[in-house]
Design an enzyme around this catalytic site. Structure first.
Site, short mmCIF file in Angstrom:
data_model
loop_
_atom_site.label_atom_id
_atom_site.label_comp_id
_atom_site.label_asym_id
_atom_site.label_seq_id
_atom_site.Cartn_x
_atom_site.Cartn_y
_atom_site.Cartn_z
N GLU A 127 0.82 -1.21 0.00
CA GLU A 127 0.00 0.00 0.00
C GLU A 127 0.86 1.26 0.00
O GLU A 127 1.92 1.30 0.59
CB GLU A 127 -0.92 -0.01 1.22
N CYS A 140 3.35 8.65 1.04
CA CYS A 140 3.85 7.76 2.08
C CYS A 140 4.15 6.41 1.42
O CYS A 140 3.24 5.71 0.96
CB CYS A 140 2.78 7.64 3.16
N CYS A 147 6.80 -6.66 8.05
CA CYS A 147 7.91 -6.07 8.81
C CYS A 147 8.49 -7.16 9.71
O CYS A 147 7.75 -7.99 10.22
CB CYS A 147 7.40 -4.90 9.65
N CYS A 151 6.25 -4.00 16.58
CA CYS A 151 5.83 -2.94 17.50
C CYS A 151 4.36 -3.21 17.82
O CYS A 151 3.55 -3.48 16.91
CB CYS A 151 6.02 -1.58 16.86
N CYS A 154 1.28 -1.36 16.06
CA CYS A 154 1.32 -1.17 14.60
C CYS A 154 0.71 -2.37 13.88
O CYS A 154 1.10 -3.52 14.14
CB CYS A 154 2.77 -0.97 14.16
N GLY A 211 6.76 -1.46 6.65
CA GLY A 211 8.14 -1.93 6.74
C GLY A 211 9.11 -0.99 7.41
O GLY A 211 8.82 0.17 7.65
N GLU A 212 10.27 -1.55 7.74
CA GLU A 212 11.35 -0.79 8.39
C GLU A 212 12.42 -0.52 7.32
O GLU A 212 13.16 -1.43 6.94
CB GLU A 212 11.90 -1.60 9.57
N SER A 243 11.73 7.30 8.01
CA SER A 243 11.35 7.06 9.41
C SER A 243 11.86 5.69 9.84
O SER A 243 11.66 4.69 9.15
CB SER A 243 9.82 7.11 9.53
N SER A 265 10.93 6.87 15.38
CA SER A 265 9.73 6.43 16.09
C SER A 265 10.12 6.18 17.54
O SER A 265 10.54 5.09 17.89
CB SER A 265 9.22 5.13 15.46
N LEU A 266 9.98 7.19 18.37
CA LEU A 266 10.46 7.08 19.75
C LEU A 266 9.41 6.40 20.64
O LEU A 266 9.66 5.35 21.22
CB LEU A 266 10.82 8.49 20.28
N HIS A 267 8.26 7.03 20.80
CA HIS A 267 7.07 6.43 21.44
C HIS A 267 7.16 6.13 22.94
O HIS A 267 6.14 5.82 23.55
CB HIS A 267 6.62 5.15 20.73
N CYS A 385 -1.44 6.36 9.67
CA CYS A 385 -0.20 5.76 10.19
C CYS A 385 -0.50 4.46 10.90
O CYS A 385 -1.35 4.41 11.77
CB CYS A 385 0.44 6.63 11.26
N1 SAH Z 1 9.08 1.23 10.30
C1 SAH Z 1 9.25 2.63 10.31
C2 SAH Z 1 8.35 3.36 9.33
C3 SAH Z 1 6.92 2.92 9.18
S1 SAH Z 1 5.79 3.28 10.47
C4 SAH Z 1 9.06 3.17 11.70
O1 SAH Z 1 8.62 2.42 12.57
O2 SAH Z 1 9.40 4.33 11.92
C5 SAH Z 1 5.47 5.02 10.33
C6 SAH Z 1 5.05 5.66 11.65
O3 SAH Z 1 3.71 5.28 12.05
C7 SAH Z 1 5.97 5.27 12.80
O4 SAH Z 1 6.27 6.37 13.61
C8 SAH Z 1 5.08 4.32 13.56
O5 SAH Z 1 5.52 4.17 14.87
C9 SAH Z 1 3.72 4.96 13.43
N2 SAH Z 1 2.61 4.04 13.76
C10 SAH Z 1 2.58 2.72 13.63
N3 SAH Z 1 1.37 2.24 14.04
C11 SAH Z 1 0.62 3.29 14.40
C12 SAH Z 1 -0.73 3.44 14.86
N4 SAH Z 1 -1.52 2.39 14.99
N5 SAH Z 1 -1.17 4.68 15.13
C13 SAH Z 1 -0.36 5.76 14.95
N6 SAH Z 1 0.91 5.68 14.50
C14 SAH Z 1 1.41 4.46 14.23
FE1 SF4 Z 2 7.63 -2.22 11.59
FE2 SF4 Z 2 7.59 0.50 11.88
FE3 SF4 Z 2 5.36 -0.99 12.30
FE4 SF4 Z 2 7.41 -1.12 14.02
S1 SF4 Z 2 6.13 0.71 13.59
S2 SF4 Z 2 6.23 -2.88 13.21
S3 SF4 Z 2 9.14 -0.95 12.66
S4 SF4 Z 2 6.44 -0.74 10.36
#
Ligand code: SAH
Ligand code: SF4
Length: 411
Positions: A127, A140, A147, A151, A154, A211-212, A243, A265-267, A385
Site C-alpha cells: 500500500e 507515504c 515487517c 511494534c 502497529c 516496513g522498516e 522514518s 519512532s520514539l514512542h 499511520c
Molecule cells: N518502520 C518505520 C516506518 C513505518 S511506520 C518506523 O517504525 O518508523 C510510520 C510511523 O507510524 C511510525 O512512527 C510508527 O511508529 C507509526 N505508527 C505505527 N502504528 C501506528 C498506529 N496504529 N497509530 C499511529 N501511528 C502508528
Molecule cells: Fe515495523 Fe515500523 Fe510498524 Fe514497528 S512501527 S512494526 S518498525 S512498520
C-alpha cells in the site's frame, strides 16, 4: 496496460474506486525503472548500444522515465524508431497492477499495488498513501511487505515479513502515484522541457508506509537516490523523510550515504516501556538511539530530526512522560510529532483522550516545539499511520465497520 474503473459502493462516505489492470505480455523482461544510471548504461551496452553512445542515451531515457513519466518506449520521441524498437524488445517499463484505489472524504488516497513475483516467490501486494495538504502533498511509501519487527501498536507489525521491496518497486510507487494524480506534464510538452518543482502535487516523500526502511538499506538507498536525482524526479532531499524505529548503525549511514531527513519512532521515554512497544529497543536502547541522533550528519536547527510519539491511553501519555521527553531531546535539533493512535482490528490499545493529548502537547509546546499534534488522515479508508497491511491479510468487512465508529480525536 489497460485499466478499467469500477466505482464500488461502500457504507462510509468514502468513494471506493477499484481499479483492475491487465498486465501486458512484457512482464518477463527486466524493467528499466529502479536501475542506477551505471546499471542502465551497462544494460544498454549489453543490449548492443555502442559504448560511446550509452551515457547520452541513458540521459535521454532517464528524462523520459522520470521527468515525463512515460511508460512506453514509443513516447520517447527523440530516440530513433529503431532504438525504441530494440529497447522495447529487451526491456519493460511495466507498472504494477493497481488492485484498488480509494479516496478518503478528506482527499487522502490509498493504492493497493500488486507487484509480480521475484524469482520463485509469489506476487506481493503493498500500500501507498497520498496525503494532500495546504501547499504540499506527501506520498507515504512502503519499503517492505510486512515487517520483521513487531511494534505492539502497529498493524504492519502483526504481519510477518514477506520480503524486501526492490528499488524498482519503491520507485514505482512514486511514479504510479504521480501518474494516477495527473502529476506529470502532458504529452504535448516539447521534449527536453524540465518541469519546475513548484505546482507539483507530490512535493514530499516519507518512508513511513509498510516496513522498516533501515532493514532494507541498500534498496531504499538506491531508490531514494533515484527519486532525488536532479535530472529526473528531482525531489529535494530535504523533502524526503526516512522514518526508522531505531536501527542505530544504519542511521549514520542514512545521513552519510543518502542524505535525506530523518524521523525517529520514539514512542516511549523509558527503556522498560520502549522494550515492549518498540522491541528493537532491546537491541539499541534509548541512549544509543539518541546518541546516533546527536551525530546525525546534516542535522541542524534548519534541518531538524522529527521524533514521532504515538499517544496511547494510560500507557505513555502521562505529563511526567512529556516532561521527560523534552528533557531527553535537549541539545538535539528536534521536532516532535504527537500521533493520535490509529486503531486497527483487535488492537490492544486505545488512543489517549483528546484533553490528555492537548495537555501533553502544551508541555511540549512550552519547551519550544510548535504545533506538535499530527491530524489523523484517511482513517475512513484505513490509510492512517500504522493501519497499513497487505492484501494477504485484508481487513474483514465486519472489522472495518466496527472501526469506522471509533472516535477521531479533536473532532
Ligand atoms: N518502520 C518505520 C516506518 C513505518 S511506520 C518506523 O517504525 O518508523 C510510520 C510511523 O507510524 C511510525 O512512527 C510508527 O511508529 C507509526 N505508527 C505505527 N502504528 C501506528 C498506529 N496504529 N497509530 C499511529 N501511528 C502508528
Ligand atoms: Fe515495523 Fe515500523 Fe510498524 Fe514497528 S512501527 S512494526 S518498525 S512498520
Amino acid at each position: 496496460m489497460t485499466v478499467s474503473l469500477n466505482i464500488a459502493a461502500n457504507n462510509s462516505n468514502a468513494p471506493v474506486v477499484a481499479v483492475t489492470a491487465q498486465r501486458g505480455v512484457a512482464a518477463e523482461k527486466p524493467n528499466l525503472i529502479g536501475l542506477a544510471r551505471e546499471e542502465m548504461i551497462e544494460a544498454l551496452v549489453e543490449a548492443g548500444v555502442p559504448e560511446r553512445q550509452a551515457k547520452m542515451r541513458v540521459q535521454q531515457i532517464w528524462y523520459w522515465l522520470y521527468v515525463r513519466g512515460v511508460s512506453n518506449f514509443d513516447n520517447m520521441t527523440n530516440l530513433s524508431k529503431t532504438l525504441r524498437g530494440e529497447l522495447a524488445e529487451r526491456f519493460s517499463l511495466e507498472r504494477p497492477e493497481i488492485l484498488e484505489e480509494q479516496i478518503s472524504v478528506d482527499g487522502t488516497r490509498k493504492w493497493l499495488f500488486r507487484f509480480p513475483p521475484r524469482g520463485a516467490g509469489a506476487p506481493v501486494d503493498i500500500e501507498t498513501v497520498y496525503i494532500p495538504e495546504e501547499g504540499r502533498g506527501t506520498l507515504c511509501v512502503s519499503s517492505q511487505v510486512g515487517c520483521t519487527l513487531s511494534c505492539t501498536f502497529c498493524h504492519t507489525g502483526t504481519q510477518r515479513l514477506v520480503r524486501n521491496l526492490t528499488p524498482e518497486e519503491i520507485v514505482m510507487q512514486v511514479l504510479v502515484a504521480r501518474e494516477r494524480l495527473g502529476d506529470f506534464p502532458d504529452k504535448e510538452t516539447p521534449p527536453g522541457t524540465y518541469v519546475p518543482s513548484e505546482g507539483r502535487l507530490v512535493t514530499n516523500v516519507v518512508m513511513m508506509g509498510m516496513g522498516e526502511p533501515l532493514y532494507n538499506f541498500d534498496h531504499v538507498k538506491q531508490a531514494l537516490l533515484i527519486v532525488s536525482d536532479g535530472d529526473g524526479l528531482a525531489l529535494s532531499k530535504r523533502r524526503i523523510t526516512l522514518s526508522t524505529s531505531g536501527h542505530v548503525p544504519n542511521i549514520q549511514r542514512t545521513g552519510d550515504e543518502i542524505g535525506v531527513s530523518l524521523a525517529i519512532s520514539l514512542h516511549a521515554v523509558r527503556d522498560e516501556l520502549r522494550d515492549e512497544l518498540v522491541p528493537i529497543n532491546k537491541k539499541w536502547n534509548i541512549a544509543a538511539l539518541l546518541e546516533a541522533c546527536r551525530n546525525y550528519p546534516g542535522a541542524s536547527n534548519a534541518r531538524r530530526i522529527t521524533f514521532e510519539y504515538v499517544m496511547l491511553k494510560g500507557i505513555n501519555d502521562s505529563l511526567e512522560d512529556a516532561v521527560k521527553l523534552v528533557r531527553l531531546l535537549k541539545g538535539i535539533p528536534a521536532k516532535i510529532n504527537l500521533i493520535p493512535f490509529n486503531p486497527w482490528p483487535n488492537s490492544p490499545y486505545e488512543c489517549s483522550e483528546w484533553e490528555q493529548i492537548e495537555a501533553f502537547a502544551e508541555i511540549v509546546n512550552r519547551a519550544g516545539y510548535a504545533s506538535p499534534i499530527r491530524t489523523p488522515r484517511g482513517r475512513d479508508i484505513f490509510a492512517a499511520c500504522g493501519q497499513l497491511k497487505s492484501e494477504s491479510e485484508r481487513m474483514k468487512k465486519r472489522d472495518r465497520d466496527a472501526l469506522e465508529s471509533a472516535p477521531v480525536p479533536g473532532s
